[in-house]
Design a protein around this motif. Structure first.
Motif, PDB file in Angstrom:
ATOM      1  N   SER A 221       0.829  -1.214   0.000  1.00 52.24           N
ATOM      2  CA  SER A 221       0.000   0.000   0.000  1.00 52.24           C
ATOM      3  C   SER A 221       0.859   1.258   0.000  1.00 52.24           C
ATOM      4  O   SER A 221       0.518   2.257  -0.650  1.00 52.24           O
ATOM      5  N   GLN A 222       1.998   1.213   0.714  1.00 51.20           N
ATOM      6  CA  GLN A 222       2.899   2.369   0.724  1.00 51.20           C
ATOM      7  C   GLN A 222       3.504   2.605  -0.653  1.00 51.20           C
ATOM      8  O   GLN A 222       3.673   3.751  -1.091  1.00 51.20           O
ATOM      9  N   ARG A 223       3.820   1.522  -1.340  1.00 52.42           N
ATOM     10  CA  ARG A 223       4.361   1.673  -2.694  1.00 52.42           C
ATOM     11  C   ARG A 223       3.324   2.297  -3.636  1.00 52.42           C
ATOM     12  O   ARG A 223       3.659   3.138  -4.473  1.00 52.42           O
ATOM     13  N   LYS A 224       2.071   1.854  -3.484  1.00 54.75           N
ATOM     14  CA  LYS A 224       1.012   2.445  -4.302  1.00 54.75           C
ATOM     15  C   LYS A 224       0.836   3.928  -3.971  1.00 54.75           C
ATOM     16  O   LYS A 224       0.653   4.767  -4.867  1.00 54.75           O
ATOM     17  N   ARG A 225       0.921   4.234  -2.697  1.00 53.59           N
ATOM     18  CA  ARG A 225       0.712   5.619  -2.250  1.00 53.59           C
ATOM     19  C   ARG A 225       1.749   6.557  -2.852  1.00 53.59           C
ATOM     20  O   ARG A 225       1.437   7.678  -3.283  1.00 53.59           O
ATOM     21  N   PHE A 226       3.016   6.117  -2.883  1.00 53.79           N
ATOM     22  CA  PHE A 226       4.082   6.976  -3.393  1.00 53.79           C
ATOM     23  C   PHE A 226       4.448   6.650  -4.842  1.00 53.79           C
ATOM     24  O   PHE A 226       5.458   7.135  -5.354  1.00 53.79           O
ATOM     25  N   ARG A 227       3.608   5.788  -5.480  1.00 55.13           N
ATOM     26  CA  ARG A 227       3.773   5.462  -6.897  1.00 55.13           C
ATOM     27  C   ARG A 227       5.121   4.825  -7.196  1.00 55.13           C
ATOM     28  O   ARG A 227       5.763   5.125  -8.221  1.00 55.13           O
ATOM     29  N   PHE A 228       5.568   3.967  -6.292  1.00 56.11           N
ATOM     30  CA  PHE A 228       6.776   3.185  -6.517  1.00 56.11           C
ATOM     31  C   PHE A 228       6.406   1.912  -7.273  1.00 56.11           C
ATOM     32  O   PHE A 228       5.259   1.458  -7.221  1.00 56.11           O
ATOM     33  N   PRO A 229       7.385   1.310  -7.958  1.00 52.81           N
ATOM     34  CA  PRO A 229       7.083   0.053  -8.682  1.00 52.81           C
ATOM     35  C   PRO A 229       6.625  -1.042  -7.713  1.00 52.81           C
ATOM     36  O   PRO A 229       7.158  -1.174  -6.607  1.00 52.81           O
ATOM     37  N   LEU A 230       5.625  -1.814  -8.134  1.00 53.53           N
ATOM     38  CA  LEU A 230       5.086  -2.889  -7.302  1.00 53.53           C
ATOM     39  C   LEU A 230       5.686  -4.227  -7.706  1.00 53.53           C
ATOM     40  O   LEU A 230       5.912  -4.491  -8.886  1.00 53.53           O
ATOM     41  N   ARG A 231       5.925  -5.068  -6.713  1.00 54.77           N
ATOM     42  CA  ARG A 231       6.324  -6.443  -7.018  1.00 54.77           C
ATOM     43  C   ARG A 231       5.122  -7.193  -7.558  1.00 54.77           C
ATOM     44  O   ARG A 231       3.989  -6.928  -7.161  1.00 54.77           O
ATOM     45  N   PRO A 232       5.335  -8.175  -8.431  1.00 51.76           N
ATOM     46  CA  PRO A 232       4.214  -9.002  -8.891  1.00 51.76           C
ATOM     47  C   PRO A 232       3.548  -9.694  -7.703  1.00 51.76           C
ATOM     48  O   PRO A 232       4.198  -9.989  -6.699  1.00 51.76           O
TER      49      PRO A 232
END
Length: 438
Positions: A221-232
């Motif tokens: 969720s933090q990655r989505k929040r800061f628009r970082f690449p997501l792991r599969p």
């Protein structure tokens, strides 16, 4: 929009050029060095199990190995911060002996003879542990002050501390061993009574798995929040599943190690329990020192990854001049790191002396070698600026595995020291090679 599309296409093209292993590592974001250390640990365990005639990978030996690793692992988490700052602490073993002797004399002599405490009084272990932690804090602050504010190299300060605190440990009791220790204090050393049993161990395992799931979801969720690449998603599930399997497997091993027959018999007689013909199986479960080590690891991981202080430590280790120009109080941060090291040494001293049920002048001898080796093997760079807490704890497990295996094989102590020293040199060499290639 076209630029973004072309960039995405280019990224996919570069990924297609990678081999299966490279794509797997990129998707899971696993550290190659960590994988290499885990592979080395598995190899060492397999070889030692074969050479020991099937004795190494048994619940009894693995449970004892976890207890023996606890004190070194706790100190290794502090050594990570020290080495990340481009310093070194050669005094941790001697500090461990001195602080252990202070806690032993306090609970076995001073509190009882001077202050009139009775044996078994619950406050004895609390006062002893608190005074031990305070002593470690003061010693760490003294080292840190001399290093940070008087600008004496850490190597010299802690080398002097190695001699001073070993001598001070002898001076406290003129070399005499202090025993026995308080019964409640002894629980920090493990043993049948110093474990939490099967039921509570499974409860801890479930809590650990839930914690892993929470960290995975929160991180995503933090990655989505800061628009970082997501792991599969498959990578997230795989990593979470492996972590949970490791937790459940460790607890299963701890619960497979039963109490000794004599202790079970006395336990049953004291409680009026009839022992069946095949014997009564009572599992040890997770040992208290192991729980203490895990708790320290979690706290230190949070400190290094989630606090401003942790970011300052790595910033100073990466580039001290830039950190100083950025307004970071590098001297105070350095002093606090050595204070933390002193507290962790005190906790380790409590575990080690409780396990022996005695405070001895030899407590912690050569532990500084094991602690430094554990941190370096775990990926902490002697050049500063890089290191992980989990890596150091795995490094401590690897070093203790070597020692435990050599004991099972009947290898003499001098040869054990040769092996440990060689492993340390090889670890530093591998770190140098890795840094050149990165």
């Amino acid at each position: 929009m076209s630029d973004a599309t072309s960039a995405t296409t280019a990224d996919r093209a570069r990924e297609a050029e990678l081999g299966p292993l490279a794509r797997f590592l990129k998707a899971t974001e696993l550290d190659i060095r960590m994988l290499g250390m885990l592979g080395a640990l598995v190899l060492i365990w397999t070889v030692l199990h074969f050479l020991s005639g099937g004795l190494f990978l048994t619940p009894r030996n693995l449970w004892n190995l976890s207890v023996q690793t606890s004190s070194v692992a706790i100190m290794a988490t502090g050594m990570v911060l020290v080495i990340v700052l481009r310093n070194i602490d050669l005094s941790v073993g001697s500090m461990e002996g001195f602080v252990g002797m202070v806690m032993g004399v306090l609970q076995a002599q001073i509190l009882i003879r001077v202050f009139g405490f009775s044996l078994g009084e619950p406050w004895i272990w609390v006062i002893a542990l608190g005074c031990g932690i305070l002593t470690g804090l003061i010693i760490g602050a003294l080292h840190g002050f001399i290093i940070a504010y008087l600008e004496v190299p850490a190597f010299i300060v802690t080398l002097g501390g190695l001699l001073i605190w070993r001598g001070a440990a002898w001076w406290v009791t003129s070399g005499q061993t202090v025993a026995p220790l308080d019964a409640t204090f002894q629980l920090m050393g493990g043993g049948p009574m110093g474990s939490i049993g099967a039921g509570w161990s499974w409860a801890v395992a479930v809590a650990g798995c839930l914690g892993v799931a929470f960290l995975m979801l929160n991180g995503r969720s933090q990655r989505k929040r800061f628009r970082f690449p997501l792991r599969p998603v498959w990578a997230e599930v795989l990593l979470g599943g492996v972590a949970c399997a490791a937790i459940l497997g460790a607890v299963w091993v701890a619960n497979s190690y039963p109490w000794p027959v004599g202790i079970v018999r006395r336990y049953a007689e004291a409680r009026g329990v009839e022992v069946p013909e095949g014997g009564l199986f009572i599992a040890h479960g997770i040992a208290i020192p192991v729980l203490m080590a895990v708790a320290v690891g979690i706290v230190m991981t949070f400190v290094t990854n989630r606090t401003r202080f942790g970011r300052y430590v790595f910033a100073i280790g990466g580039n001290p001049e830039a950190a100083n120009l950025a307004g970071i109080n590098t001297r105070w941060v350095t002093m606090k790191v050595f204070m933390i090291m002193g507290v962790l040494v005190a906790i380790s001293a409590a575990i080690s002396s409780a396990r022996l049920n005695a405070a001895t002048n030899a407590l912690g001898t050569l532990d500084e070698l094991l602690v430094i080796a554990a941190a370096v093997i775990g990926g902490t760079s002697l050049a500063g600026g890089a290191g992980t807490i989990i890596g150091a704890m795995l490094g401590a497990l690897l070093m203790q595995s070597l020692q435990s295996g050599m004991v099972l094989l009947g290898i003499d102590s001098p040869l054990q020291n040769i092996v440990v020293g060689a492993v340390l040199v090889i670890a530093v060499w591998l770190d140098t090679v890795y840094r050149k290639r990165v």
